[in-house]
Design a protein around this motif. Structure first.
Motif, PDB file in Angstrom:
ATOM      1  N   MET A   1       0.815  -1.199   0.000  1.00 45.62           N
ATOM      2  CA  MET A   1       0.000   0.000   0.000  1.00 45.62           C
ATOM      3  C   MET A   1       0.860   1.265   0.000  1.00 45.62           C
ATOM      4  SD  MET A   1      -3.128   1.231   0.335  1.00 45.62           S
ATOM      5  CE  MET A   1      -4.060   2.452   1.121  1.00 45.62           C
ATOM      6  N   ILE A   2       1.823   1.327   0.894  1.00 48.02           N
ATOM      7  CA  ILE A   2       2.695   2.502   0.976  1.00 48.02           C
ATOM      8  C   ILE A   2       3.574   2.599  -0.261  1.00 48.02           C
ATOM      9  CG2 ILE A   2       4.633   3.518   2.233  1.00 48.02           C
ATOM     10  CD1 ILE A   2       3.281   2.641   4.806  1.00 48.02           C
ATOM     11  N   ARG A   3       4.032   1.461  -0.749  1.00 46.82           N
ATOM     12  CA  ARG A   3       4.855   1.463  -1.973  1.00 46.82           C
ATOM     13  C   ARG A   3       4.059   2.002  -3.154  1.00 46.82           C
ATOM     14  NH1 ARG A   3       8.079  -4.254  -1.846  1.00 46.82           N
ATOM     15  NH2 ARG A   3       9.482  -3.699  -0.149  1.00 46.82           N
ATOM     16  N   ARG A   4       2.820   1.564  -3.285  1.00 48.87           N
ATOM     17  CA  ARG A   4       1.985   2.043  -4.391  1.00 48.87           C
ATOM     18  C   ARG A   4       1.727   3.535  -4.283  1.00 48.87           C
ATOM     19  NH1 ARG A   4      -2.566  -2.608  -5.222  1.00 48.87           N
ATOM     20  NH2 ARG A   4      -1.162  -4.089  -6.221  1.00 48.87           N
ATOM     21  N   THR A   6       3.587   5.727  -2.740  1.00 43.25           N
ATOM     22  CA  THR A   6       4.859   6.396  -3.025  1.00 43.25           C
ATOM     23  C   THR A   6       5.132   6.405  -4.526  1.00 43.25           C
ATOM     24  OG1 THR A   6       5.728   5.730  -0.871  1.00 43.25           O
ATOM     25  CG2 THR A   6       7.342   6.406  -2.540  1.00 43.25           C
ATOM     26  N   ALA A   7       4.902   5.283  -5.178  1.00 45.19           N
ATOM     27  CA  ALA A   7       5.117   5.201  -6.626  1.00 45.19           C
ATOM     28  C   ALA A   7       4.188   6.155  -7.376  1.00 45.19           C
ATOM     29  CB  ALA A   7       4.913   3.764  -7.112  1.00 45.19           C
ATOM     30  N   MET A   8       2.930   6.232  -6.948  1.00 40.17           N
ATOM     31  CA  MET A   8       1.973   7.142  -7.594  1.00 40.17           C
ATOM     32  C   MET A   8       2.381   8.599  -7.397  1.00 40.17           C
ATOM     33  SD  MET A   8      -0.244   5.367  -9.195  1.00 40.17           S
ATOM     34  CE  MET A   8      -1.639   6.409  -9.454  1.00 40.17           C
ATOM     35  N   MET A   9       2.836   8.929  -6.204  1.00 43.34           N
ATOM     36  CA  MET A   9       3.279  10.304  -5.934  1.00 43.34           C
ATOM     37  C   MET A   9       4.506  10.647  -6.775  1.00 43.34           C
ATOM     38  SD  MET A   9       2.564  10.601  -1.829  1.00 43.34           S
ATOM     39  CE  MET A   9       3.535  12.073  -1.675  1.00 43.34           C
ATOM     40  N   LEU A  10       5.425   9.713  -6.859  1.00 37.92           N
ATOM     41  CA  LEU A  10       6.639   9.933  -7.659  1.00 37.92           C
ATOM     42  C   LEU A  10       6.292  10.070  -9.137  1.00 37.92           C
ATOM     43  CD1 LEU A  10       9.478  10.090  -6.533  1.00 37.92           C
ATOM     44  CD2 LEU A  10       9.886   7.795  -7.393  1.00 37.92           C
ATOM     45  N   LEU A  11       5.392   9.256  -9.620  1.00 39.84           N
ATOM     46  CA  LEU A  11       4.955   9.349 -11.012  1.00 39.84           C
ATOM     47  C   LEU A  11       4.259  10.687 -11.270  1.00 39.84           C
ATOM     48  CD1 LEU A  11       4.652   8.025 -13.788  1.00 39.84           C
ATOM     49  CD2 LEU A  11       2.506   7.012 -12.961  1.00 39.84           C
ATOM     50  N   GLY A  12       3.391  11.100 -10.352  1.00 34.07           N
ATOM     51  CA  GLY A  12       2.713  12.391 -10.484  1.00 34.07           C
ATOM     52  C   GLY A  12       3.699  13.543 -10.507  1.00 34.07           C
ATOM     53  N   TRP A  13       4.708  13.481  -9.614  1.00 34.34           N
ATOM     54  CA  TRP A  13       5.741  14.519  -9.585  1.00 34.34           C
ATOM     55  C   TRP A  13       6.495  14.549 -10.916  1.00 34.34           C
ATOM     56  CZ3 TRP A  13      10.947  14.064 -10.339  1.00 34.34           C
ATOM     57  CH2 TRP A  13      11.705  15.210 -10.107  1.00 34.34           C
TER      58      TRP A  13
END
Length: 177
Positions: A1-4, A6-13
């Motif tokens: 859950m946290i990895r996803r 984090t990955a979504m936030m990084l992708l959005g950034w």
């Protein structure tokens, strides 16, 4: 859950940064405004503003954020355009940052009663400069962005992107507080 997450936030950034860099504003064309505002900083901004002023794109120009002691004579020595500078350029020496440029410009606009501005600044700085200017002036004055092509380093670009994101977050926070 946290990895996803984090990955979504990084992708959005990353997508946001890509969009930021791929959609930098360019010159605004022949649209006439009441005044031109040029924040000091990167090269070519003042040259562009003076060229527009001489071409009749506006009646007056503010160079905001000038260093203490800078005079019109200094501008003439550096850029030429003696006639335009003598009649139609004001120097604002109070601002020390982008937010200060917006506040200094707002006072100048209010004193002159302008309803439309052309903001001449570096393409990579234009969005945050416009945000600060709009925040200080309000919605009664239209702002036309005129981006001057710059060549920022990756570090400068990332820094500007982060400043823009943080300022938007602060404004959003203040709105809902």
């Amino acid at each position: 859950m946290i990895r996803r997450l984090t990955a979504m936030m990084l992708l959005g950034w990353a997508l946001g940064f890509a969009a930021f860099m791929l959609t930098l504003p360019g010159p605004a064309g022949d649209t006439r405004t009441d005044a031109i505002v040029v924040p000091t900083g990167a090269a070519k901004r003042i040259d562009r503003g003076l060229t527009l002023l001489e071409a009749g794109a506006a009646r007056r120009m503010l160079v905001t954020g000038t260093a203490p002691g800078v005079t019109r004579a200094d501008l003439v020595r550096e850029y030429g355009h003696a006639r335009a500078i003598a009649c139609c350029v004001d120097l604002g020496g109070e601002a020390v940052d982008t937010r200060g440029n917006g506040e200094e410009t707002a006072r100048w606009v209010g004193a002159h009663g302008y309803r439309s501005l052309r903001l001449v600044t570096s393409d990579w700085h234009a969005r945050r400069a416009r945000l600060e200017l709009a925040q200080a002036i309000g919605s009664d004055v239209s702002i036309l962005v005129d981006g001057v092509k710059g060549e920022p380093s990756l570090r400068q670009s990332l820094n500007e992107y982060h400043k823009l994101l943080l300022r938007r977050l602060v404004l959003l926070w203040e709105r809902f507080r």
